[in-house]
Design an enzyme around this catalytic site. Structure first.
Site, short mmCIF file in Angstrom:
data_model
loop_
_atom_site.label_atom_id
_atom_site.label_comp_id
_atom_site.label_asym_id
_atom_site.label_seq_id
_atom_site.Cartn_x
_atom_site.Cartn_y
_atom_site.Cartn_z
N GLU A 1 -54.50 27.92 -17.42
CA GLU A 1 -53.58 26.97 -16.70
C GLU A 1 -54.56 26.70 -15.47
O GLU A 1 -54.60 27.45 -14.38
CB GLU A 1 -52.29 27.59 -16.28
CG GLU A 1 -51.49 26.25 -15.48
CD GLU A 1 -49.94 26.84 -14.97
OE1 GLU A 1 -50.05 28.07 -14.61
OE2 GLU A 1 -49.05 25.92 -14.88
N LYS B 1 -35.20 31.60 -1.24
CA LYS B 1 -36.50 31.97 -0.46
C LYS B 1 -37.72 30.93 -1.25
O LYS B 1 -37.96 30.99 -2.43
CB LYS B 1 -37.01 33.18 -1.13
CG LYS B 1 -38.00 33.74 -0.08
CD LYS B 1 -38.66 35.04 -0.67
CE LYS B 1 -39.82 34.65 -1.88
NZ LYS B 1 -40.76 33.67 -1.36
N GLU C 1 -38.85 30.51 -14.96
CA GLU C 1 -39.18 29.02 -15.41
C GLU C 1 -40.86 29.47 -14.82
O GLU C 1 -41.02 29.45 -13.63
CB GLU C 1 -38.59 28.13 -14.39
CG GLU C 1 -37.33 27.61 -15.07
CD GLU C 1 -37.06 27.13 -16.37
OE1 GLU C 1 -38.23 26.67 -16.94
OE2 GLU C 1 -36.21 27.45 -17.06
P1 NAD Z 1 -45.98 32.40 -7.46
O1 NAD Z 1 -45.40 33.33 -8.75
O2 NAD Z 1 -47.21 32.96 -6.85
O3 NAD Z 1 -44.77 32.51 -6.35
C1 NAD Z 1 -43.83 31.82 -6.73
C2 NAD Z 1 -42.53 32.57 -5.81
O4 NAD Z 1 -42.47 33.92 -5.85
C3 NAD Z 1 -43.05 32.41 -4.41
O5 NAD Z 1 -41.82 31.85 -3.66
C4 NAD Z 1 -43.55 33.69 -4.13
O6 NAD Z 1 -43.26 34.16 -2.56
C5 NAD Z 1 -42.28 34.74 -4.96
N1 NAD Z 1 -43.04 35.93 -4.99
C6 NAD Z 1 -44.40 36.54 -4.75
N2 NAD Z 1 -44.35 37.75 -5.22
C7 NAD Z 1 -43.10 37.92 -5.91
C8 NAD Z 1 -42.46 39.05 -6.44
N3 NAD Z 1 -43.26 40.17 -6.72
N4 NAD Z 1 -41.17 39.14 -7.09
C9 NAD Z 1 -40.58 38.00 -6.88
N5 NAD Z 1 -40.95 36.87 -6.34
C10 NAD Z 1 -42.33 36.93 -5.72
O7 NAD Z 1 -46.23 30.89 -8.10
P2 NAD Z 1 -46.95 29.66 -7.18
O8 NAD Z 1 -48.31 30.04 -7.18
O9 NAD Z 1 -46.05 29.47 -6.23
O10 NAD Z 1 -46.42 28.55 -8.26
C11 NAD Z 1 -47.42 28.03 -9.32
C12 NAD Z 1 -46.80 28.52 -10.78
O11 NAD Z 1 -45.60 28.19 -10.96
C13 NAD Z 1 -47.66 27.73 -11.78
O12 NAD Z 1 -48.09 28.80 -12.81
C14 NAD Z 1 -46.79 27.01 -12.42
O13 NAD Z 1 -46.95 26.54 -13.77
C15 NAD Z 1 -45.62 27.71 -12.21
N6 NAD Z 1 -44.22 26.66 -11.96
C16 NAD Z 1 -43.21 26.74 -12.92
C17 NAD Z 1 -42.45 25.84 -13.11
C18 NAD Z 1 -41.43 25.93 -14.38
O14 NAD Z 1 -40.44 25.24 -14.33
N7 NAD Z 1 -41.69 26.36 -15.65
C19 NAD Z 1 -42.32 25.00 -12.00
C20 NAD Z 1 -43.14 24.88 -11.10
C21 NAD Z 1 -44.13 25.80 -11.15
#
Ligand code: NAD
Length: 473
Positions: free
Chosen positions: A371, A168, A241
């Site tokens: 962040e 997803k 992650e």
């Molecule tokens: P997010 O957590 O808003 O969304 C990530 C994913 O989770 C999306 O696909 C979203 O639809 C899904 N999601 C939303 N609600 C959910 C729920 N309740 N349960 C499960 N999944 C759900 O993150 P974002 O804004 O898309 O990404 C940015 C963040 O991701 C930043 O904090 C960044 O540091 C982090 N990030 C971490 C890594 C790593 O490898 N550590 C890599 C890239 C990004």
């Protein structure tokens, strides 16, 4: 308008709903995308469950061949995939090409990895063997900053280990992943890889789904906590992650002019939307002024624009929510520090933000402690190397970090003390398929990549046999 479909049970299908996908450089919808319902999530899980016995029973060499075929297909379609990625994500075309290239390389690398049983004992008293078996149906949840390469951290090891998948992507960047589905549809048996898109509303249902055995999640720490809570009831396996606030520490013997371009890139790549971007830059007081000046010069000269235009070095921020969040960080930095480059939105169309350098700012301010995930770099002065380590470690996060010095051994000794999953010396960020990557503290649980990453997609089974042809004591 282009129309993208879901991959469920080997077919590209319409969603129960549709949604528009916005190009962040224009703020206009340029494609429509199928949006899956919970019913379609159930269908995808049912297809993955049905496909599991045959896929997991295949000899590993057959699964390797599928991974190689996928890598070849990504390569053959790389230019189309890269251009689509620019349109939905915003990054410059050169970087999008790099991301697609990286994805195929990850598929190829995992195809060569091994899951052979480990023999711990084999003698007259008995035999002990450790096996790595598939977990079952795995859910892969991806964020919007690197939709394709982060998918390629998960899908190839999960498939090699014999699992079947529901993938997803994030709501604002679903298209390249669905296009990938179209490309690989004929290469994997129906149901082995299913790709669904949502409007940020199916992640919770995936996490709680009784048919899914593991969630491999990349995204924010706040959502990661929800995944952990949602997985608790079934003791579902999880790898998380999450967010980071990486400190980059510059020791006193660094040549500011020589190193500034690398430090700038560590913070500003992908418009700062990198989990392991350098998000706090600590510079020794003896070189603070020249380093600030060099960084400000680089920011002022950077070419910001639509990622499809030639020569663009930085694209827009990916979505409106993030754009507004970053402008909020800039507002706070105006109060807490001194802006020496950038400091506002660029133009009045598209989510463009000028690369921004903030000096005379310190710990305790929003831009340093939280962040930012955008092109706004706080440059912080320090005097004492021991004290700067404590400041770097005084964070809820522990994803990455780096130390820079002419004397690399000296930097190594400082790096050892940083409380994060990865620490680099004279570079920042070096993710390769054979090197494990995982966060400390609130930056994650488990690891991706390398042998550790592959093992996360397996269930341990120990087979232990007594040899009965000899008397045992
Ligand atoms: P997010 O957590 O808003 O969304 C990530 C994913 O989770 C999306 O696909 C979203 O639809 C899904 N999601 C939303 N609600 C959910 C729920 N309740 N349960 C499960 N999944 C759900 O993150 P974002 O804004 O898309 O990404 C940015 C963040 O991701 C930043 O904090 C960044 O540091 C982090 N990030 C971490 C890594 C790593 O490898 N550590 C890599 C890239 C990004």
């Amino acid at each position: 308008m282009l129309n993208y479909k879901l991959l469920i049970d080997g077919d590209m299908v319409d969603g129960d709903d549709t949604m528009g996908v916005i190009n962040p450089a224009t703020e206009e919808a340029f494609a429509t995308c199928a949006r899956a319902s919970e019913r379609q999530l159930d269908e995808a899980v049912a297809a993955a469950t049905a496909a599991l016995p045959a896929w997991s029973a295949k000899p590993i060499d057959d699964r390797r061949k599928v991974l190689i075929a996928i890598a070849d297909a990504i390569q053959e379609n790389s230019e189309d995939l890269a251009r689509l990625l620019v349109q939905e994500q915003g990054k410059p075309l050169k970087d999008a090409r790099g991301e697609i290239f990286g994805a195929q390389a990850f598929f190829r690398h995992f195809a060569g990895m091994d899951l052979a049983p480990k023999i711990l004992a084999d003698d007259t008293t008995g035999r002990v063997e450790v096996r790595r078996k598939p977990l079952g149906v795995v859910g892969c949840i991806i964020p919007w900053n690197f939709p394709i390469v982060l998918m390629a951290f998960k899908v190839p090891p999960a498939l090699l280990a014999g699992n079947t998948l529901i993938v997803k992507p994030a709501a604002t960047t679903p298209l390249t992943t669905l296009k990938f589905g179209e490309i690989i549809k004929e290469l994997v048996p129906p149901g082995v890889v299913n790709i669904i898109a949502d409007n940020n509303d199916l992640g919770g249902a995936m996490t709680a789904h009784p048919g899914i055995r593991k969630i491999s999640f990349t995204g924010s720490t706040e959502t990661g906590k929800k995944v952990m809570a949602g997985a608790a009831d079934a003791l579902k396996r999880i790898s998380l992650e999450l967010g980071g606030n990486d400190a980059l520490i510059v020791l006193d013997d660094v040549d500011p002019k020589a190193m500034a371009p690398k430090i700038y890139a560590a913070a500003m790549q992908n418009a700062g939307q990198v989990c392991i971007a350098a998000k706090r830059i600590y510079v020794h007081e003896s070189i603070y002024d020249p380093m600030c000046n060099e960084l400000a010069k680089l920011a002022s000269e950077a070419v910001v624009g639509d990622g499809l235009e030639q020569g663009v070095q930085m694209g827009p921020v990916q979505n409106r929510q993030q754009f507004e969040k970053i402008l909020g960080f800039i507002d706070s930095a105006k109060e807490d520090g001194k802006i020496i480059a950038g400091g506002s939105r660029k133009g009045n169309r598209g989510y463009f933000i000028e690369p921004t350098i903030v000096r005379d700012i310190t710990d305790g301010s929003k831009l340093v402690d939280e962040e930012q995930f955008g092109p706004v770099m706080p440059v912080i002065k320090y005097a004492d190397p021991a004290e700067v380590v404590a400041r770097a470690n005084a964070s809820i996060y522990g994803l990455g970090g780096s130390v820079w010095a002419s004397d690399a051994e000296k930097a190594w000794r400082v790096a050892e003390q940083i409380e994060s999953g990865s620490v680099w010396i004279n570079k920042h960020g070096d993710l390769q398929p054979h090197i494990p990557f995982g966060g400390a503290k609130l930056s994650g649980v488990g690891a991706e990549l390398g042998e550790e990453g592959l093992n996360e997609f397996t269930q341990l089974q120990v087979l232990s046999m007594a040899r009965t042809d000899r008397p045992t004591r």
